[in-house]
Motif scaffolding. Structure first.
Motif, short mmCIF file in Angstrom:
data_model
loop_
_atom_site.label_atom_id
_atom_site.label_comp_id
_atom_site.label_asym_id
_atom_site.label_seq_id
_atom_site.Cartn_x
_atom_site.Cartn_y
_atom_site.Cartn_z
N TYR A 154 0.83 -1.21 0.00
CA TYR A 154 0.00 0.00 0.00
C TYR A 154 0.87 1.26 0.00
O TYR A 154 0.64 2.19 -0.78
CB TYR A 154 -0.93 0.03 1.23
CG TYR A 154 -2.27 -0.62 1.02
CD1 TYR A 154 -3.35 0.12 0.57
CD2 TYR A 154 -2.46 -1.96 1.29
CE1 TYR A 154 -4.59 -0.46 0.39
CE2 TYR A 154 -3.70 -2.56 1.11
CZ TYR A 154 -4.75 -1.81 0.66
OH TYR A 154 -5.98 -2.40 0.47
N ILE A 155 1.85 1.29 0.88
CA ILE A 155 2.73 2.46 0.97
C ILE A 155 3.54 2.60 -0.31
O ILE A 155 3.68 3.71 -0.84
CB ILE A 155 3.65 2.35 2.20
CG1 ILE A 155 2.82 2.42 3.49
CG2 ILE A 155 4.72 3.44 2.18
CD1 ILE A 155 3.58 2.03 4.75
N HIS A 156 4.06 1.50 -0.82
CA HIS A 156 4.87 1.51 -2.04
C HIS A 156 4.10 2.14 -3.21
O HIS A 156 4.60 3.05 -3.88
CB HIS A 156 5.27 0.07 -2.39
CG HIS A 156 6.08 -0.07 -3.61
ND1 HIS A 156 7.45 -0.25 -3.58
CD2 HIS A 156 5.74 -0.06 -4.92
CE1 HIS A 156 7.90 -0.33 -4.82
NE2 HIS A 156 6.88 -0.22 -5.65
N GLU A 157 2.89 1.67 -3.43
CA GLU A 157 2.11 2.19 -4.56
C GLU A 157 1.70 3.64 -4.34
O GLU A 157 1.67 4.43 -5.28
CB GLU A 157 0.90 1.29 -4.83
CG GLU A 157 1.24 -0.15 -5.17
CD GLU A 157 2.26 -0.32 -6.28
OE1 GLU A 157 2.37 0.56 -7.18
OE2 GLU A 157 2.97 -1.34 -6.27
N TYR A 158 1.41 4.01 -3.10
CA TYR A 158 1.06 5.40 -2.82
C TYR A 158 2.26 6.32 -3.03
O TYR A 158 2.10 7.46 -3.50
CB TYR A 158 0.50 5.53 -1.40
CG TYR A 158 -0.23 6.83 -1.17
CD1 TYR A 158 -1.45 7.08 -1.78
CD2 TYR A 158 0.31 7.81 -0.37
CE1 TYR A 158 -2.12 8.27 -1.59
CE2 TYR A 158 -0.36 9.02 -0.15
CZ TYR A 158 -1.57 9.24 -0.77
OH TYR A 158 -2.22 10.43 -0.58
N LEU A 159 3.45 5.85 -2.71
CA LEU A 159 4.66 6.65 -2.99
C LEU A 159 4.83 6.89 -4.49
O LEU A 159 5.27 7.95 -4.90
CB LEU A 159 5.90 5.97 -2.41
CG LEU A 159 6.05 6.05 -0.90
CD1 LEU A 159 7.26 5.21 -0.44
CD2 LEU A 159 6.19 7.48 -0.41
N HIS A 160 4.46 5.89 -5.30
CA HIS A 160 4.50 6.09 -6.76
C HIS A 160 3.57 7.23 -7.16
O HIS A 160 3.88 8.01 -8.06
CB HIS A 160 4.11 4.82 -7.50
CG HIS A 160 5.23 3.84 -7.66
ND1 HIS A 160 6.41 4.14 -8.28
CD2 HIS A 160 5.32 2.55 -7.25
CE1 HIS A 160 7.19 3.08 -8.27
NE2 HIS A 160 6.56 2.10 -7.64
N LYS A 161 2.41 7.33 -6.50
CA LYS A 161 1.49 8.43 -6.80
C LYS A 161 2.07 9.77 -6.38
O LYS A 161 2.05 10.73 -7.13
CB LYS A 161 0.14 8.21 -6.11
CG LYS A 161 -0.81 9.38 -6.33
CD LYS A 161 -1.95 9.39 -5.36
CE LYS A 161 -2.84 10.60 -5.42
NZ LYS A 161 -2.95 11.37 -6.60
N LEU A 162 2.59 9.82 -5.14
CA LEU A 162 3.08 11.09 -4.61
C LEU A 162 4.35 11.58 -5.28
O LEU A 162 4.53 12.79 -5.45
CB LEU A 162 3.34 10.95 -3.10
CG LEU A 162 2.13 10.73 -2.20
CD1 LEU A 162 2.59 10.53 -0.77
CD2 LEU A 162 1.16 11.90 -2.31
N PHE A 163 5.22 10.66 -5.64
CA PHE A 163 6.54 11.01 -6.18
C PHE A 163 6.80 10.22 -7.46
O PHE A 163 7.59 9.28 -7.48
CB PHE A 163 7.63 10.72 -5.15
CG PHE A 163 7.36 11.36 -3.81
CD1 PHE A 163 7.57 12.72 -3.63
CD2 PHE A 163 6.90 10.61 -2.74
CE1 PHE A 163 7.32 13.32 -2.40
CE2 PHE A 163 6.65 11.20 -1.50
CZ PHE A 163 6.86 12.56 -1.34
N PRO A 164 6.12 10.59 -8.56
CA PRO A 164 6.21 9.79 -9.79
C PRO A 164 7.62 9.70 -10.38
O PRO A 164 7.91 8.76 -11.13
CB PRO A 164 5.26 10.51 -10.76
CG PRO A 164 5.00 11.84 -10.18
CD PRO A 164 5.24 11.75 -8.71
N ASP A 165 8.51 10.62 -10.03
CA ASP A 165 9.87 10.58 -10.57
C ASP A 165 10.86 9.86 -9.66
O ASP A 165 12.04 9.75 -9.99
CB ASP A 165 10.37 12.00 -10.83
CG ASP A 165 9.54 12.71 -11.90
OD1 ASP A 165 9.03 12.01 -12.81
OD2 ASP A 165 9.38 13.94 -11.81
N MET A 166 10.40 9.36 -8.52
CA MET A 166 11.29 8.67 -7.59
C MET A 166 11.75 7.35 -8.21
O MET A 166 10.95 6.61 -8.79
CB MET A 166 10.57 8.41 -6.26
CG MET A 166 11.48 7.82 -5.19
SD MET A 166 10.62 7.43 -3.63
CE MET A 166 10.30 9.08 -3.01
N GLU A 167 13.02 7.06 -8.08
CA GLU A 167 13.57 5.80 -8.59
C GLU A 167 12.95 4.62 -7.84
O GLU A 167 12.67 4.71 -6.64
CB GLU A 167 15.09 5.77 -8.39
CG GLU A 167 15.84 6.82 -9.19
CD GLU A 167 15.83 6.53 -10.68
OE1 GLU A 167 15.80 5.33 -11.05
OE2 GLU A 167 15.87 7.49 -11.46
#
Length: 88
Positions: free
Chosen positions: A48-61
């Motif tokens: 859940y956290i992993h996918e939400y981080l993709h939403k919040l920070f789309p350019d994060m490696e």
């Protein structure tokens, strides 16, 4: 209960379903997070956290998303946060 005055906007919809090889996916076009129904416990929290981080920070490696999601989940888990199953 609100702790801070900031109200998150545009929260993604979450769908739980069997995903095959994937444990979770984020679809920015649809603002949708999919999480595999077979996940339980701390692993489910990490996804859940992993996918939400993709939403919040789309350019994060991806490596940084993994490190951060596992770190946040580990902190939350050690402080006894758990999912309450309401009969899904």
């Amino acid at each position: 209960m609100d702790v801070f005055s900031y109200k998150p906007k545009n929260q993604p919809k979450v769908e739980r379903k069997k995903l095959g090889r994937n444990e979770g996916l984020y679809w920015p076009t649809f603002n949708l997070i999919e999480v595999d129904t077979r996940l339980k416990g701390k692993k489910e929290m990490i996804i859940y956290i992993h996918e939400y981080l993709h939403k919040l920070f789309p350019d994060m490696e991806e490596d940084d998303v993994i490190i951060n999601s596992e770190s946040i989940a580990d902190f939350m888990w050690k402080n006894h946060f758990r999912r309450v199953d309401l009969g899904e």
